[in-house]
Design an enzyme around this catalytic site. Sequence first.
Site, PDB file in Angstrom:
ATOM      1  N   SER A  38      -0.750 -35.002  23.302  1.00 16.99           N
ATOM      2  CA  SER A  38      -1.788 -34.122  22.766  1.00 16.99           C
ATOM      3  C   SER A  38      -1.342 -32.743  22.305  1.00 16.99           C
ATOM      4  O   SER A  38      -2.131 -32.022  21.715  1.00 16.99           O
ATOM      5  CB  SER A  38      -2.903 -33.947  23.784  1.00 16.99           C
ATOM      6  OG  SER A  38      -3.706 -35.080  23.752  1.00 16.99           O
ATOM      7  N   SER A  50      -5.208 -34.565  21.551  1.00 19.55           N
ATOM      8  CA  SER A  50      -6.514 -33.993  21.829  1.00 19.55           C
ATOM      9  C   SER A  50      -6.581 -32.481  21.581  1.00 19.55           C
ATOM     10  O   SER A  50      -7.668 -31.945  21.408  1.00 19.55           O
ATOM     11  CB  SER A  50      -6.912 -34.292  23.270  1.00 19.55           C
ATOM     12  OG  SER A  50      -6.014 -33.639  24.160  1.00 19.55           O
ATOM     13  N   LYS A  98      -6.860 -23.774  24.906  1.00 16.12           N
ATOM     14  CA  LYS A  98      -7.600 -25.045  24.873  1.00 16.12           C
ATOM     15  C   LYS A  98      -8.697 -25.019  25.932  1.00 16.12           C
ATOM     16  O   LYS A  98      -8.453 -24.597  27.073  1.00 16.12           O
ATOM     17  CB  LYS A  98      -6.619 -26.195  25.120  1.00 16.12           C
ATOM     18  CG  LYS A  98      -7.236 -27.592  25.038  1.00 16.12           C
ATOM     19  CD  LYS A  98      -6.163 -28.654  25.216  1.00 16.12           C
ATOM     20  CE  LYS A  98      -6.701 -30.064  25.119  1.00 16.12           C
ATOM     21  NZ  LYS A  98      -5.638 -31.082  25.262  1.00 16.12           N
TER      22      LYS A  98
HETATM   23  N1  GLN Z   1      -3.986 -39.556  22.729  1.00 18.23           N
HETATM   24  C1  GLN Z   1      -3.696 -39.705  24.105  1.00 18.23           C
HETATM   25  C2  GLN Z   1      -4.906 -40.139  24.859  1.00 18.23           C
HETATM   26  O1  GLN Z   1      -5.909 -40.296  24.245  1.00 18.23           O
HETATM   27  C3  GLN Z   1      -3.116 -38.441  24.631  1.00 18.23           C
HETATM   28  C4  GLN Z   1      -4.092 -37.486  25.193  1.00 18.23           C
HETATM   29  C5  GLN Z   1      -3.451 -36.266  25.772  1.00 18.23           C
HETATM   30  O2  GLN Z   1      -2.226 -36.081  25.690  1.00 18.23           O
HETATM   31  N2  GLN Z   1      -4.273 -35.442  26.405  1.00 18.23           N
HETATM   32  O3  GLN Z   1      -4.879 -40.341  26.015  1.00 18.23           O
END
Ligand code: GLN
Length: 468
Positions: free
Chosen positions: A174, A150, A75
């Site tokens: 995410s 994400s 990532k």
């Molecule tokens: N969807 C969550 C957010 O927008 C999780 C993001 C993540 O785990 N990096 O914060």
Amino acid sequence: MLNYKTHSEKVSLIKEGKLSLKENISFFLNQIDEKKNLNAFNFVFNDCINQAESIENKIKQGKAGKLAGMVIGIKDVLSIQDKPLTCSSNILREFKSVYTATAVQKLIDEDAIIIGKTNCDEFAMGSSNENSAFGKVLNPYDNTRVPGGSSGGSAVAVAANLCDAALGTDTGGSIRQPASFCGIFGLKPTYGRVSRFGLTAFASSFDSIGPFTNSVDDAALILEVIAGEDLKDSTCQKKPVPEYSKELSDERKFTIGIPKEYFAQGLNPEVKESIEKKIEELRSKGHSFVNIELPHTEYSIATYYILTTAEASSNLARYDGAHYGYRTKKPSNLNEMYTLSRTEGFGSEVKRRIMLGTYVLSAGYYDAYYRKAQKVRRLLKKDFDNAFSKVDVILTPVCPNVAFKIGEKTNDPLAMYLEDIYKTSANLVGIPGISIPIAKNSEGLPIGMQLMANQLEESKLLLFSKMV
Ligand code: GLN
């Protein structure tokens, strides 16, 4: 096509001369090219193929590391020395890492092959991978749908056969949500089990690094490689790392908790049915199920978005146009340099979070929001401590629904935040969670199931996952 399911099968095929690592890597590179429309990678390292011969030789001589020949996507929030590190943000578009993240270095030390940097939501903020300066990522099962976020690029890279495995990060779901939307395994370890050194901070007390894989075995293997104490991250757990991959064959029976709060209103009936079917299957294998309560669940989303935005507003202060990253052209004074660099460099979701976070930390609101949220975080921890005094693992859905349509939630941040309803608790209390693909819905879209275990109980979590 690929004729192996786990890394150990791959290694056996290489040893027997039935699989050439070079052909294998070029297969992946071709697939990445052919499936460019999915937009899973921000950067592809074509020259990784040059490592094939020496690693293949090491495998044949029995001198190779644990991950020898495993082709892995990373990532684009994790550092790899001299390679771009953009966090899918314009503010870091030209930035190159000056050192390598501990987790990535550990993969390399075990002879893994890094094939590229995967797309993600900007600074890992999002649930759909639509917030990327490199463009959205498409779900390989249905190109009109999101892959989740994400870490959407990492999930798609594995699900679409662009690599063997990928690393993602999970601050509030995410890893688990995109794994669920893409029909693969996604493991979020205990907070601190994997060093965060070299990970671009979003919310430092929540961020965890973990693998996306096609099997529990590979998730266990990658975790045992990347986990462990690191003097460069003081929040890193010091406990020795078990050989998770060798602990997957025990036949013990588990006690599993079903929290009623996770099966309430809003859960898609097909998702619910698939999970209930799975529960019956596991019950018939001799595992026992008990109903449990996690009474503070309804506050988890609010608590998560107060605390993570607070941490993000502080962490992202470093992108000021002066230290590194993008700087606005021809500012007329220093203040304008700061303001315009940030205004032009950050995308709108990141700006929304910085503003929210600044607000909840500001004088007059700190007690009402930030301090209160910290207290709720403690109460949530108590809920889980109570639950784990009675059960080995907790079983829940990963998401209320299957992958949603591109654009469906972009104008409604609250609807997007609600996507995280079943996932943020694990990050708030620092426990491990895994997303397991269990079924497809009537449209052929993957459905995932989540398992959570107590802190540092990844062995239990993985062992039970293997039985699912
Ligand atoms: N969807 C969550 C957010 O927008 C999780 C993001 C993540 O785990 N990096 O914060």
